[in-house]
Scaffold this motif. Sequence first.
Motif, PDB file in Angstrom:
ATOM      1  N   GLU A 105      31.746 -74.829-130.989  1.00 36.63           N
ATOM      2  CA  GLU A 105      31.393 -73.498-131.428  1.00 36.63           C
ATOM      3  C   GLU A 105      29.889 -73.375-131.608  1.00 36.63           C
ATOM      4  OE1 GLU A 105      33.150 -74.210-135.696  1.00 36.63           O
ATOM      5  OE2 GLU A 105      31.954 -72.380-135.757  1.00 36.63           O
TER       6      GLU A 105
ATOM      7  N   TYR B  35      34.462 -64.273-131.917  1.00 37.42           N
ATOM      8  CA  TYR B  35      33.582 -64.326-133.075  1.00 37.42           C
ATOM      9  C   TYR B  35      33.686 -63.007-133.836  1.00 37.42           C
ATOM     10  CZ  TYR B  35      31.127 -68.406-131.144  1.00 37.42           C
ATOM     11  OH  TYR B  35      30.813 -69.654-130.654  1.00 37.42           O
ATOM     12  N   LEU B  45      32.494 -68.028-135.696  1.00 36.95           N
ATOM     13  CA  LEU B  45      33.629 -68.312-134.822  1.00 36.95           C
ATOM     14  C   LEU B  45      34.964 -68.129-135.545  1.00 36.95           C
ATOM     15  CD1 LEU B  45      34.522 -69.464-132.017  1.00 36.95           C
ATOM     16  CD2 LEU B  45      34.692 -71.683-133.163  1.00 36.95           C
TER      17      LEU B  45
END
Lengths: 117, 114
Positions: A105, B35, B45
């Motif tokens: 991420e 997101y 996220l």
Amino acid sequence: DTAVSQTPKYLVTQMGNDKSIKCEQNLGHDTMYWYKQDSKKFLKIMFSYNNKELIINETVPNRFSPKSPDKAHLNLHINSLELGDSAVYFCASSQKLRDRLFSGELFFGEGSRLTVL
Amino acid sequence: TQLLEQSPQFLSIQEGENLTVYCNSSSVFSSLQWYRQEPGEGPVLLVTVVTGGEVKKLKRLTFQFGDARKDSSLHITAAQPGDTGLYLCAGAVDRGSTLGRLYFGRGTQLTVWP
């Protein structure tokens, strides 16, 4: 402790000036990014560094120059600012790219809102 | 050229309603992320989907990755005011000159009224 911190949060300047935005991450990530978010909230990648090496350089004017003194820092310097440079600039980091493939991420900073008058 | 098309761009609903946000593309993605961004903050996220047809649930949020890995959807059940925010989908296209890039959609601004 803030994971990805950028300074300044707000920047108001005149056209033609030079300005810098600093970014630091304390997550131990190898990869850092600069994204630009325009007034319509569109996020577009500008640059990416992996362990101080430039790996992504999108079609960005030469007036924009990133610098990564170490893997925890990625700064953005902008020369001869133009009205169209007004936007929110986000620094982000992610874990090491595996074989240059994106994974994991993105951790974003709070953004630096640049206004060019 | 916009790689990822998100719809709708704006969504304004009452608390308790259900909603679905779509993210579509003609490109195949190795992974796709959702997101959520709140005013004055960076995106955070919510989920990553990797396998075609994959469904992931996060409390009242259900994420689905299309079988062909070209599209995704986010469904929220019984929306609450706390769900208000900008929802962004982002896809990784790991081939050729696009290695390491994450492409974002233009976002869906969701407002949930009490």
